[in-house]
Design an enzyme around this catalytic site. Structure first.
Site, PDB file in Angstrom:
ATOM      1  N   LYS A   1       0.816  -1.218   0.000  1.00 59.30           N
ATOM      2  CA  LYS A   1       0.000   0.000   0.000  1.00 59.30           C
ATOM      3  C   LYS A   1       0.844   1.261   0.000  1.00 59.30           C
ATOM      4  O   LYS A   1       0.485   2.257  -0.613  1.00 59.30           O
ATOM      5  CB  LYS A   1      -0.955   0.008   1.203  1.00 59.30           C
ATOM      6  CG  LYS A   1      -2.083  -0.999   1.040  1.00 59.30           C
ATOM      7  CD  LYS A   1      -3.246  -0.717   1.952  1.00 59.30           C
ATOM      8  CE  LYS A   1      -4.365  -1.696   1.662  1.00 59.30           C
ATOM      9  NZ  LYS A   1      -5.383  -1.772   2.687  1.00 59.30           N
TER      10      LYS A   1
ATOM     11  N   LYS B   1      -5.190 -10.849  -6.130  1.00 60.40           N
ATOM     12  CA  LYS B   1      -6.416 -11.177  -5.397  1.00 60.40           C
ATOM     13  C   LYS B   1      -7.544 -10.201  -5.756  1.00 60.40           C
ATOM     14  O   LYS B   1      -7.275  -9.039  -6.125  1.00 60.40           O
ATOM     15  CB  LYS B   1      -6.165 -11.229  -3.890  1.00 60.40           C
ATOM     16  CG  LYS B   1      -6.023  -9.896  -3.254  1.00 60.40           C
ATOM     17  CD  LYS B   1      -6.039  -9.961  -1.729  1.00 60.40           C
ATOM     18  CE  LYS B   1      -5.887  -8.539  -1.251  1.00 60.40           C
ATOM     19  NZ  LYS B   1      -5.866  -8.247   0.114  1.00 60.40           N
TER      20      LYS B   1
ATOM     21  N   LYS C   1     -10.999  -4.598  -3.224  1.00 56.69           N
ATOM     22  CA  LYS C   1     -11.831  -3.418  -3.398  1.00 56.69           C
ATOM     23  C   LYS C   1     -11.041  -2.260  -3.970  1.00 56.69           C
ATOM     24  O   LYS C   1     -11.602  -1.295  -4.457  1.00 56.69           O
ATOM     25  CB  LYS C   1     -12.527  -3.010  -2.093  1.00 56.69           C
ATOM     26  CG  LYS C   1     -11.792  -3.314  -0.837  1.00 56.69           C
ATOM     27  CD  LYS C   1     -12.727  -3.217   0.359  1.00 56.69           C
ATOM     28  CE  LYS C   1     -12.133  -3.914   1.569  1.00 56.69           C
ATOM     29  NZ  LYS C   1     -13.087  -4.248   2.574  1.00 56.69           N
TER      30      LYS C   1
HETATM   31  P1  TYM Z   1     -10.767  -6.499   4.533  1.00 49.74           P
HETATM   32  O1  TYM Z   1     -11.805  -5.465   4.800  1.00 49.74           O
HETATM   33  O2  TYM Z   1      -9.768  -6.230   3.471  1.00 49.74           O
HETATM   34  O3  TYM Z   1     -11.458  -7.880   4.180  1.00 49.74           O
HETATM   35  C1  TYM Z   1     -12.467  -8.451   5.013  1.00 49.74           C
HETATM   36  C2  TYM Z   1     -12.306  -9.958   4.996  1.00 49.74           C
HETATM   37  O4  TYM Z   1     -12.381 -10.460   3.658  1.00 49.74           O
HETATM   38  C3  TYM Z   1     -11.247 -11.262   3.379  1.00 49.74           C
HETATM   39  N1  TYM Z   1     -10.877 -11.100   1.957  1.00 49.74           N
HETATM   40  C4  TYM Z   1     -10.734 -12.104   1.092  1.00 49.74           C
HETATM   41  N2  TYM Z   1     -10.897 -13.436   1.227  1.00 49.74           N
HETATM   42  C5  TYM Z   1     -10.700 -14.203   0.114  1.00 49.74           C
HETATM   43  N3  TYM Z   1     -10.375 -13.686  -1.102  1.00 49.74           N
HETATM   44  C6  TYM Z   1     -10.200 -12.358  -1.278  1.00 49.74           C
HETATM   45  N4  TYM Z   1      -9.893 -11.856  -2.475  1.00 49.74           N
HETATM   46  C7  TYM Z   1     -10.389 -11.494  -0.150  1.00 49.74           C
HETATM   47  N5  TYM Z   1     -10.315 -10.152   0.030  1.00 49.74           N
HETATM   48  C8  TYM Z   1     -10.610  -9.928   1.328  1.00 49.74           C
HETATM   49  C9  TYM Z   1     -10.162 -10.745   4.292  1.00 49.74           C
HETATM   50  O5  TYM Z   1      -9.169 -11.732   4.516  1.00 49.74           O
HETATM   51  C10 TYM Z   1     -10.948 -10.414   5.544  1.00 49.74           C
HETATM   52  O6  TYM Z   1     -11.116 -11.566   6.341  1.00 49.74           O
HETATM   53  N6  TYM Z   1      -7.473  -5.923   8.261  1.00 49.74           N
HETATM   54  C11 TYM Z   1      -8.763  -6.493   7.900  1.00 49.74           C
HETATM   55  C12 TYM Z   1      -9.912  -6.032   8.774  1.00 49.74           C
HETATM   56  C13 TYM Z   1      -9.689  -6.202  10.235  1.00 49.74           C
HETATM   57  C14 TYM Z   1      -9.718  -7.390  10.971  1.00 49.74           C
HETATM   58  C15 TYM Z   1      -9.485  -7.024  12.318  1.00 49.74           C
HETATM   59  C16 TYM Z   1      -9.905  -8.712  10.616  1.00 49.74           C
HETATM   60  C17 TYM Z   1      -9.443  -5.182  11.116  1.00 49.74           C
HETATM   61  N7  TYM Z   1      -9.337  -5.694  12.386  1.00 49.74           N
HETATM   62  C18 TYM Z   1      -9.425  -7.983  13.336  1.00 49.74           C
HETATM   63  C19 TYM Z   1      -9.851  -9.666  11.627  1.00 49.74           C
HETATM   64  C20 TYM Z   1      -9.624  -9.298  12.968  1.00 49.74           C
HETATM   65  C21 TYM Z   1      -9.080  -6.107   6.462  1.00 49.74           C
HETATM   66  O7  TYM Z   1      -8.611  -5.134   5.951  1.00 49.74           O
HETATM   67  O8  TYM Z   1     -10.021  -6.893   5.883  1.00 49.74           O
END
Ligand code: TYM
Length: 333
Positions: free
Chosen positions: A112, A195, A198
């Protein structure tokens, strides 16, 4: 007690990667075995510039999307991160104990921040510490996520372990990641080596949960593939990332093993497969989009669910934060 915590960022509408990699598992894990806490992480969204009105609207809409997917406020605590200030407070306390070297290792930060490292915000670097605080402020034991969050969860374990070691007690649990199901890493429809995300500029790279039937059909039709017909066995997907991705999505949506899908489609061209895949996606996703539209017609109801979830979350987090403050020597008068 087993306590699940997981979160999702409100920077965009939910896409199929979020759903298959994480949220569908969140729904399935609700039940007697776990206490489940799910959070729309609006503070994390602030690591990149956001329009304030959009952020508020997206946070509410993402909460509604989670409910539409099956997160049941009677079974789970659902809230927005900024409602529970203990997350940020614990994040500071843990930051003071986290070596910079650990954060410099994080691949998501490197991706990023890119070459503009010195211009990247401190929040972008500190992000994984806030994520650890999200989990540890509930003493979360299990965290269902997609594969891309694995490194952040390893860091959470390191932070918890070093806190326990420094203060000589078994205070924080060593959280276990739950990377479950057939589609732990859904790839872009335009490039099978990246992957689904968004932040991709092209909306054709991803399936949004709110895409209508025509859009779904168009996106799958335009999805990149190779000229060969589908293989009959899984080994035939090894060097074909785009084919593998579409078959994985089919398998996950249909809840049928990959070999069974290939037994049906092996030898056929992509066109028929893609059209069946679009029909399958419509059958699975349209009910979610309908329920979301129904919920968004009454935003006050969504807000009341968040309000209640926030209060229940604070009731767990605040006493744990207080214990940490005591352990670390902060005065209480
Ligand atoms: P975020 O918002 O990017 O994504 C939310 C969840 O979706 C999963 N994910 C995917 N799984 C499979 N294939 C993909 N292409 C894909 N893109 C996203 C992510 O693995 C995630 O589980 N840092 C985290 C949010 C967060 C969090 C936490 C998660 C903040 N605090 C504490 C767990 C525990 C994030 O940016 O997810």
């Amino acid at each position: 007690m087993k306590r699940i915590f997981s979160g999702i960022q409100p920077t965009h509408k939910m896409h199929l990667g979020n759903y298959l990699g994480a949220v569908r598992n969140w729904v399935a894990l609700q039940g007697p075995e776990y206490e489940t806490i799910y959070c729309v992480v609006d503070l994390h969204a602030l690591t990149l510039p956001q329009n304030p009105d959009d952020l508020r609207a997206q946070t509410r809409e993402l909460a509604a999307t989670l409910i539409a997917c099956g997160i049941d406020p009677a079974k789970s605590i659902l809230f927005a991160q900024s409602q529970v200030t203990a997350h940020s407070e614990l994040s500071w306390l843990l930051s003071c104990q986290t070596p910079l070297g650990w954060l410099n290792r994080m691949t998501q930060f490197k991706d990023k921040a890119g070459k503009q490292r010195d211009n990247a915000g401190l929040g972008l670097l500190a992000y994984p510490v806030l994520m650890a605080a999200d989990i540890l402020v509930y003493k979360g034991t299990h965290v269902p996520v997609g594969e891309d969050q694995k490194q952040h969860l390893e860091l959470t374990r390191e932070i918890a372990g070093s806190f326990n070691h420094r203060y000589g007690r078994d205070f924080f649990p060593l959280t276990e990641p739950q990377i479950l199901g057939a589609a732990t890493r859904v790839m872009s429809l335009r490039d099978g080596t990246k992957k689904m995300s968004k932040s991709d500029e092209s909306d054709y790279s991803r399936i949004n949960l709110t895409d209508d039937a025509d859009t779904l059909a168009l996106k799958f039709r335009k999805a990149r593939t190779d000229p060969e017909p589908l293989p009959s066995e899984e080994a035939g997907l090894e060097t074909r990332p785009e084919a593998r991705n579409l078959v994985t999505i089919f398998s996950a949506l249909a809840e049928r093993p990959v070999d069974e899908v290939l037994a049906q489609y092996g030898g056929s061209q992509f066109s028929g497969f893609k059209s069946d895949l679009a029909d399958l996606a419509v059958a699975k996703l349209a009910p979610i989009a309908d329920e979301l539209a129904r919920l968004m017609a009454d935003p006050a109801h969504v807000d009341s669910i968040l309000r209640d979830g926030g209060a229940r979350a604070r009731a767990i987090a605040d006493p744990i934060l207080r214990e940490v403050q005591d352990i670390m020597g902060l005065i209480r008068v």
